[in-house]
Design an enzyme around this catalytic site. Structure first.
Site, PDB file in Angstrom:
ATOM      1  N   GLU A 233      32.085  43.022  43.019  1.00 42.40           N
ATOM      2  CA  GLU A 233      33.334  42.480  43.561  1.00 42.40           C
ATOM      3  C   GLU A 233      34.093  43.501  44.407  1.00 42.40           C
ATOM      4  OE1 GLU A 233      32.305  42.204  40.471  1.00 42.40           O
ATOM      5  OE2 GLU A 233      32.349  40.092  39.874  1.00 42.40           O
TER       6      GLU A 233
ATOM      7  N   PHE B 264      37.208  34.824  26.112  1.00 43.90           N
ATOM      8  CA  PHE B 264      36.105  35.517  26.776  1.00 43.90           C
ATOM      9  C   PHE B 264      36.404  35.707  28.262  1.00 43.90           C
ATOM     10  CE2 PHE B 264      31.998  35.277  29.085  1.00 43.90           C
ATOM     11  CZ  PHE B 264      31.511  36.503  28.674  1.00 43.90           C
ATOM     12  N   GLN B 265      36.249  36.909  28.727  1.00 45.51           N
ATOM     13  CA  GLN B 265      36.512  37.281  30.121  1.00 45.51           C
ATOM     14  C   GLN B 265      37.936  36.974  30.565  1.00 45.51           C
ATOM     15  OE1 GLN B 265      33.248  35.805  32.609  1.00 45.51           O
ATOM     16  NE2 GLN B 265      32.155  37.727  32.253  1.00 45.51           N
TER      17      GLN B 265
ATOM     18  N   LYS C 221      40.911  28.066  35.079  1.00 41.98           N
ATOM     19  CA  LYS C 221      39.776  27.198  35.416  1.00 41.98           C
ATOM     20  C   LYS C 221      40.161  25.725  35.455  1.00 41.98           C
ATOM     21  CE  LYS C 221      34.995  26.353  34.040  1.00 41.98           C
ATOM     22  NZ  LYS C 221      33.936  26.713  33.066  1.00 41.98           N
TER      23      LYS C 221
ATOM     24  N   MET D 214      33.832  67.420  51.240  1.00 43.92           N
ATOM     25  CA  MET D 214      35.237  67.817  51.302  1.00 43.92           C
ATOM     26  C   MET D 214      35.642  68.553  50.020  1.00 43.92           C
ATOM     27  SD  MET D 214      37.686  67.897  53.450  1.00 43.92           S
ATOM     28  CE  MET D 214      37.996  66.609  54.670  1.00 43.92           C
TER      29      MET D 214
END
Lengths: 187, 581
Positions: B65, B127-128, B177, B493
């Site tokens: 993502e 969940f999630q 959802k 760097m």
């Protein structure tokens, strides 16, 4: 539209003092989080923050009492203003405004008339009144400007102060132009 | 606070055929002109994926993502439009955060859409489940959870309006959802129906403060414009050149201001700041009027603010009032769209005589500074491969017309200094947040957003390894990104700082990486390796012929530093130039 600032923000005009800020915000979940989060991210410690509905449906009014440098605070308020949830931000510090705070206190009942008279004098100095009294405990309220509240609370320490709950400051601009503020129509 | 109906609550009298929230989301995207979205499915956003085929939306299945968020950001920056990323609840949503913060710091408009658990499960550690709005608040311009299917059409339209108006930024919409699954009859709002009283919109039109600025310009002997990202956001690069020509004022640019002016323009001064050109930094320190337009005067430009532009009156033009006076003292602050201000100046400024003395001063400083640090260490002249040479050759090969997406670190500075940019929207980089791993996924978005241009990602071996999973996305969708890995087997760097500031105490600067050519072979991506300067032009030409993605592994001289360099806590007047030059 022009913002003329010859002083570098947060540097030269570092007058550290208490500010009272009034913010008109959209009444939605997350607004308080967003405002307090922005202040937290810039390490401001909030002395008090009150929020309540206004006469406009969907709008809330926040009063934020906060200590900080003038320059820093001015910059933070500009950042607050750009939050979508914030409709208007005004720093009331240094301009006419009304400021009040509500405090509930719990006291050991006074012993004797002289003690009682003194206690009533202290409460009267901060717009107070006794709300409940019985043999073991008195409860009272104070409603006054923060300075008067602080003086009264100090005095109450020697009058059996046992517990207190402070509501935090509420404030309202009191200059002539402030009766209609930024989109909110007067009642 | 008690929740009240959404302030943009829809009008019940206007109803349309019922459709589920997921369709309303997709309709809203199409209405906003979205053609491409970058996403990763998951349980809570499956209702959207279930209807996605019905809409003219190309979905790019990213491999992480974060890649989706950077791709949406790259799409926005290359096109001037609004990129869109989709992620599921919990880990998917959290993986967007780096990309949101990157876009926020650089004022890039994008819309992130996340699913969340059904409303009845919110707050129950389902969940999630995660409070993505709570997490995203400080790194977005706006974030909200849409709790009612009837709010979906307004929420989507508002998200785009907020993302692109005024000072742009990322917006996150979180949909439980069941909000995506339930039906609504609410139509999409017309633009005039959007009520966003808290959205700061710049006052458009003439800018009266241009009067005072015109007087300041007339009184100045050594004026300089410092132009930032805001000029491109306002699509005002042509106006900038016209103002420069009318007033004969040289134009410097910040990192994200690259492309504001053609670097070959006679009035282009160049790149300023921490690793900017010495001659540009000298001009900032010597000018008597510094006009900052659409820049933040951030610490990578100013260094120590108390020694910044000590001889100048400082003007700051920005669309965001909170930027003015934030970092440096400001003699004149103007809150305005950069384009409006430039147009207002054009209406007022008389044609100036060439500023012969000031430009001669610039030319002499430039001669010294380019002789000292052009092509960095100069190692390429001795047959050793150096990064500046690689970047220069990519610029030459593409006639400076490619979109170049740089990562973060040395590669970013080499790209900024040596590519030779000509046009706006051609240089993309994570300037504010400094997000390593940005280049490859952002280039993916840029290549899809601006397919008419060749797209190059210039990335170090450190940043490449952070998001190289997107190689598979490039293959699956045959996205023609050419990746130039400036491979020094180091965090360059970090190594440079440790050498100069930490007494050569190299810790965690050495970086093991895979054989990139064989890695690409495994992915099915044509790849080349170059180790000598004389191989560079050839492999670039080969990579340009590839129809899809391609990669070149440039094995660099390992000890190359980026000079000049402004050390932490120092100012523009005391830059380190490097002993080797």
């Amino acid at each position: 539209m022009a913002a003329r600032q010859t002083r570098p923000a947060g540097e030269a005009d570092a007058i550290h003092r208490r500010h009272v800020v009034s913010a008109l915000v959209v009444d939605r979940p997350g607004t308080l989080n967003r405002v307090s989060g922005l202040l937290r991210a810039r390490s401001f410690n909030i002395e008090s923050l009150t929020v309540g509905t206004t006469h406009e449906p969907g709008h809330s009014r926040m009063t934020i009492a906060i200590r900080g440098d003038d320059g820093h605070l001015r910059q933070v308020l500009a950042q607050l203003e750009r939050l979508i949830e914030v409709l208007d931000v005004t720093d009331l510090t240094g301009r006419p405004h009304l400021e009040l705070e509500l405090v509930l206190v719990e006291l050991t009942p006074p012993r004797g008339t002289a003690d009682k008279r003194e206690l009533e004098g202290v409460l009267a100095s901060a717009g107070g009144e006794i709300l409940t009294r019985d043999a073991s405990v008195w409860r009272a309220r104070l409603t006054a400007a923060p300075d008067a509240i602080n003086r009264a609370l100090e005095a109450l320490r020697s009058h059996g102060l046992r517990r207190l709950v402070r509501a935090g400051a509420v404030a309202m601009a009191a200059d002539s132009s402030s009766d209609i503020e930024n989109g909110a129509t007067p009642e | 606070m008690t929740a009240v109906p959404h302030p943009s609550a829809p009008q019940p009298e206007r109803q349309v055929e019922p459709r589920i929230g997921a369709r309303a989301v997709c309709e809203g995207l199409v209405r906003e002109g979205v053609t491409t979205i970058f996403g990763y499915p998951g349980g809570t956003v499956l209702p959207i994926y279930d209807v996605l085929r019905e809409f003219p939306l190309r979905h790019i299945l990213v491999r992480h993502e974060q890649g989706g968020a950077h791709a949406a950001d790259g799409f926005s920056r290359a096109t001037g439009g609004v990129g869109v990323a989709i992620a599921t609840s919990g880990p998917g949503a959290i993986n967007l955060v780096t990309g949101l913060a990157t876009a926020m710091m650089d004022s890039v408009p994008m819309v992130a859409i996340t699913g969340n658990v059904p409303r009845a499960l919110l707050g129950k550690d389902a969940f999630q489940e995660t409070d993505i709005v709570g997490i995203a608040l400080p790194v977005t311009k706006f974030a909200t959870v849409v709790m009612d299917p009837d709010e979906v059409p307004f929420a989507v339209a508002e998200a785009f309006e907020i993302a692109r108006s005024g000072r742009p930024g990322p917006v996150l919409l979180d949909f439980p959802k069941d909000v995506l699954q339930e039906e609504t009859r609410v139509p999409h709002p017309e633009p005039y129906e959007l009520r966003l009283p808290g959205l700061l919109r710049p006052v458009r039109g003439d800018v009266p403060e241009a009067d005072e600025l015109t007087e300041m310009i007339a009184a100045a002997e050594r004026p300089l414009i410092l132009s930032g990202h805001g000029v491109q956001i306002a699509d005002a690069t042509d106006l900038l050149s016209q103002v420069a020509e009318r007033s004969e004022i040289p134009v410097a640019h910040t990192l994200l201001g690259i492309g504001n002016i053609d670097e070959t323009h006679r009035l282009s001064a160049g790149y300023a700041g921490m690793h900017g050109w010495m001659h540009v930094n000298k001009m900032i320190q010597q000018c008597d009027l510094l006009i900052g337009i659409g820049c933040r005067y951030d610490d990578r430009i100013t260094g120590k603010t108390s020694t910044f532009a000590p001889n100048a009156k400082i003007v700051h033009v920005d669309v965001d009032r909170s930027e003015i006076g934030k970092n440096v003292r400001t003699d004149l602050g103007i809150v305005a769209d950069a384009g409006d201000l430039l147009a207002a100046l054009l209406r007022r400024l008389p044609q100036s005589e060439p500023r012969t003395e000031w430009m001669a001063q610039l030319a002499s400083w430039r001669e010294v500074s380019e002789a000292r640090s052009w092509h960095g260490s100069g190692a390429w002249r001795e047959g050793r491969l150096s990064a500046d040479y690689v970047v220069d050759q990519i610029g030459e090969a593409t006639d400076h017309q490619a979109t170049l997406v740089s990562d973060v670190g040395q590669n970013q500075m080499w790209a900024a200094r040596y590519f030779g940019f000509r046009k706006p929207f051609h240089h993309l980089s994570s300037g504010g947040l400094g997000t390593m791993g940005y280049a490859v996924p952002a280039a993916m978005g840029a290549a899809l957003g601006a397919p008419e241009r060749e797209t190059w990602a210039v990335v170090g071996d450190g940043g490449f390894q952070m998001t190289m999973q997107e190689l598979a996305t490039l293959v699956q969708d045959q996205i023609p990104v050419r990746i130039a890995v400036l491979n020094n087997h180091r965090l360059g760097m970090i190594r440079q700082w440790q050498e100069i500031i930490y007494d050569e105490n190299y810790h965690s600067a050495e970086l093991l990486g895979p054989d990139l050519v064989r890695l690409c072979e495994a992915y099915g991506i044509p790849a080349w390796r170059a180790t000598r300067p004389d191989e560079v032009a050839g492999v670039i030409a080969e990579a340009r012929k590839a129809p899809g993605p391609a990669l070149i592994d440039f094995h660099l001289d390992e000890a190359q530093n980026v000079y000049p360099m402004m050390l932490p806590g120092k100012g523009l007047s005391d830059m380190v130039e490097g002993a080797a030059e």
